[in-house]
Design a protein around this motif. Sequence first.
Motif, PDB file in Angstrom:
ATOM      1  N   UNK A  31       0.813  -1.216   0.000  1.00  0.00           N
ATOM      2  CA  UNK A  31       0.000   0.000   0.000  1.00  0.00           C
ATOM      3  C   UNK A  31       0.853   1.277   0.000  1.00  0.00           C
ATOM      4  N   UNK A  32       2.098   1.152  -0.426  1.00  0.00           N
ATOM      5  CA  UNK A  32       2.973   2.306  -0.568  1.00  0.00           C
ATOM      6  C   UNK A  32       3.231   2.608  -2.042  1.00  0.00           C
ATOM      7  N   UNK A  33       3.654   3.817  -2.284  1.00  0.00           N
ATOM      8  CA  UNK A  33       4.098   4.261  -3.596  1.00  0.00           C
ATOM      9  C   UNK A  33       5.562   4.677  -3.473  1.00  0.00           C
ATOM     10  N   UNK A  34       6.369   4.239  -4.416  1.00  0.00           N
ATOM     11  CA  UNK A  34       7.769   4.658  -4.476  1.00  0.00           C
ATOM     12  C   UNK A  34       7.926   5.555  -5.701  1.00  0.00           C
ATOM     13  N   UNK A  35       8.480   6.711  -5.497  1.00  0.00           N
ATOM     14  CA  UNK A  35       8.614   7.661  -6.590  1.00  0.00           C
ATOM     15  C   UNK A  35      10.039   8.092  -6.832  1.00  0.00           C
ATOM     16  N   UNK A  50       6.539   7.190 -10.699  1.00  0.00           N
ATOM     17  CA  UNK A  50       6.307   6.411  -9.491  1.00  0.00           C
ATOM     18  C   UNK A  50       5.661   5.076  -9.810  1.00  0.00           C
ATOM     19  N   UNK A  51       5.683   4.217  -8.806  1.00  0.00           N
ATOM     20  CA  UNK A  51       5.133   2.877  -8.964  1.00  0.00           C
ATOM     21  C   UNK A  51       4.437   2.482  -7.672  1.00  0.00           C
ATOM     22  N   UNK A  52       3.276   1.921  -7.810  1.00  0.00           N
ATOM     23  CA  UNK A  52       2.551   1.418  -6.639  1.00  0.00           C
ATOM     24  C   UNK A  52       3.091   0.028  -6.330  1.00  0.00           C
ATOM     25  N   UNK A  53       3.573  -0.137  -5.108  1.00  0.00           N
ATOM     26  CA  UNK A  53       4.304  -1.354  -4.789  1.00  0.00           C
ATOM     27  C   UNK A  53       3.449  -2.614  -4.961  1.00  0.00           C
ATOM     28  N   UNK A  54       2.203  -2.546  -4.551  1.00  0.00           N
ATOM     29  CA  UNK A  54       1.359  -3.739  -4.556  1.00  0.00           C
ATOM     30  C   UNK A  54       0.818  -4.066  -5.948  1.00  0.00           C
ATOM     31  N   UNK A  55       0.374  -3.054  -6.690  1.00  0.00           N
ATOM     32  CA  UNK A  55      -0.291  -3.302  -7.969  1.00  0.00           C
ATOM     33  C   UNK A  55       0.638  -3.146  -9.165  1.00  0.00           C
ATOM     34  N   UNK A  56       1.815  -2.551  -8.949  1.00  0.00           N
ATOM     35  CA  UNK A  56       2.800  -2.304 -10.009  1.00  0.00           C
ATOM     36  C   UNK A  56       2.283  -1.300 -11.042  1.00  0.00           C
ATOM     37  N   UNK A  60       4.276   8.087 -15.171  1.00  0.00           N
ATOM     38  CA  UNK A  60       5.512   8.681 -15.639  1.00  0.00           C
ATOM     39  C   UNK A  60       5.237  10.092 -16.131  1.00  0.00           C
ATOM     40  N   UNK A  61       6.099  11.025 -15.781  1.00  0.00           N
ATOM     41  CA  UNK A  61       5.931  12.411 -16.210  1.00  0.00           C
ATOM     42  C   UNK A  61       6.053  12.514 -17.722  1.00  0.00           C
ATOM     43  N   UNK A  62       5.314  13.451 -18.295  1.00  0.00           N
ATOM     44  CA  UNK A  62       5.340  13.639 -19.751  1.00  0.00           C
ATOM     45  C   UNK A  62       6.743  13.944 -20.264  1.00  0.00           C
ATOM     46  N   UNK A 103      -4.085   9.999  -2.716  1.00  0.00           N
ATOM     47  CA  UNK A 103      -4.264  10.608  -4.043  1.00  0.00           C
ATOM     48  C   UNK A 103      -3.080  11.517  -4.397  1.00  0.00           C
ATOM     49  N   UNK A 104      -2.606  12.268  -3.399  1.00  0.00           N
ATOM     50  CA  UNK A 104      -1.508  13.207  -3.651  1.00  0.00           C
ATOM     51  C   UNK A 104      -0.195  12.476  -3.919  1.00  0.00           C
ATOM     52  N   UNK A 105       0.028  11.393  -3.206  1.00  0.00           N
ATOM     53  CA  UNK A 105       1.237  10.599  -3.409  1.00  0.00           C
ATOM     54  C   UNK A 105       1.204   9.965  -4.792  1.00  0.00           C
ATOM     55  N   UNK A 106       0.078   9.374  -5.157  1.00  0.00           N
ATOM     56  CA  UNK A 106      -0.067   8.740  -6.462  1.00  0.00           C
ATOM     57  C   UNK A 106       0.104   9.761  -7.581  1.00  0.00           C
ATOM     58  N   UNK A 107      -0.351  10.977  -7.337  1.00  0.00           N
ATOM     59  CA  UNK A 107      -0.250  12.038  -8.342  1.00  0.00           C
ATOM     60  C   UNK A 107       1.161  12.615  -8.454  1.00  0.00           C
ATOM     61  N   UNK A 108       2.042  12.203  -7.560  1.00  0.00           N
ATOM     62  CA  UNK A 108       3.429  12.665  -7.635  1.00  0.00           C
ATOM     63  C   UNK A 108       3.694  14.014  -7.011  1.00  0.00           C
ATOM     64  N   UNK A 109       2.857  14.415  -6.072  1.00  0.00           N
ATOM     65  CA  UNK A 109       3.064  15.692  -5.399  1.00  0.00           C
ATOM     66  C   UNK A 109       4.263  15.584  -4.451  1.00  0.00           C
TER      67      UNK A 109
END
Length: 126
Positions: A31-35, A50-56, A60-62, A103-109
């Motif tokens: 349930x973590x995100x690594x960016x 970034x990548x969601x550890x559990x779901x892969x 990626x930034x444009x 949401x903010x972590x997934x969005x790369x904030x």
Amino acid sequence: QVQLVESGGGLVQAGGSLSLSCAASGRSLNNHVIGWFRQAPGQEREFVANIRWSSVITYVADSVKGRFTISRDILKKTVYLQMNSVKPEDTAVYYCAADRATDQVIAGQVYAYAYWGQGTQVTVSS
């Protein structure tokens, strides 16, 4: 707590490739995100991928889409950033970061990530 250690930075010619690693330790990354983020001199830190550890699932930034790929190895508890067709503007200190998947972590904030590595320098020569 999550501890992160980056490696793999260095000097590369434009058009070349480089692979960065981010080794994680500490608590479970479920349930973590690594960016990956980067910061060039005089500029703000910016999101790269970034990548969601559990779901892969990856994001990626444009600015690097089609050139950079993020992946992870569960057994090694390591996240990789494969950088291909690098450009001089990719020159920066690259950081990996981690936090629970909001949401903010997934969005790369940038501000949303609590755990950071020390960074690794990438220099692309023209």
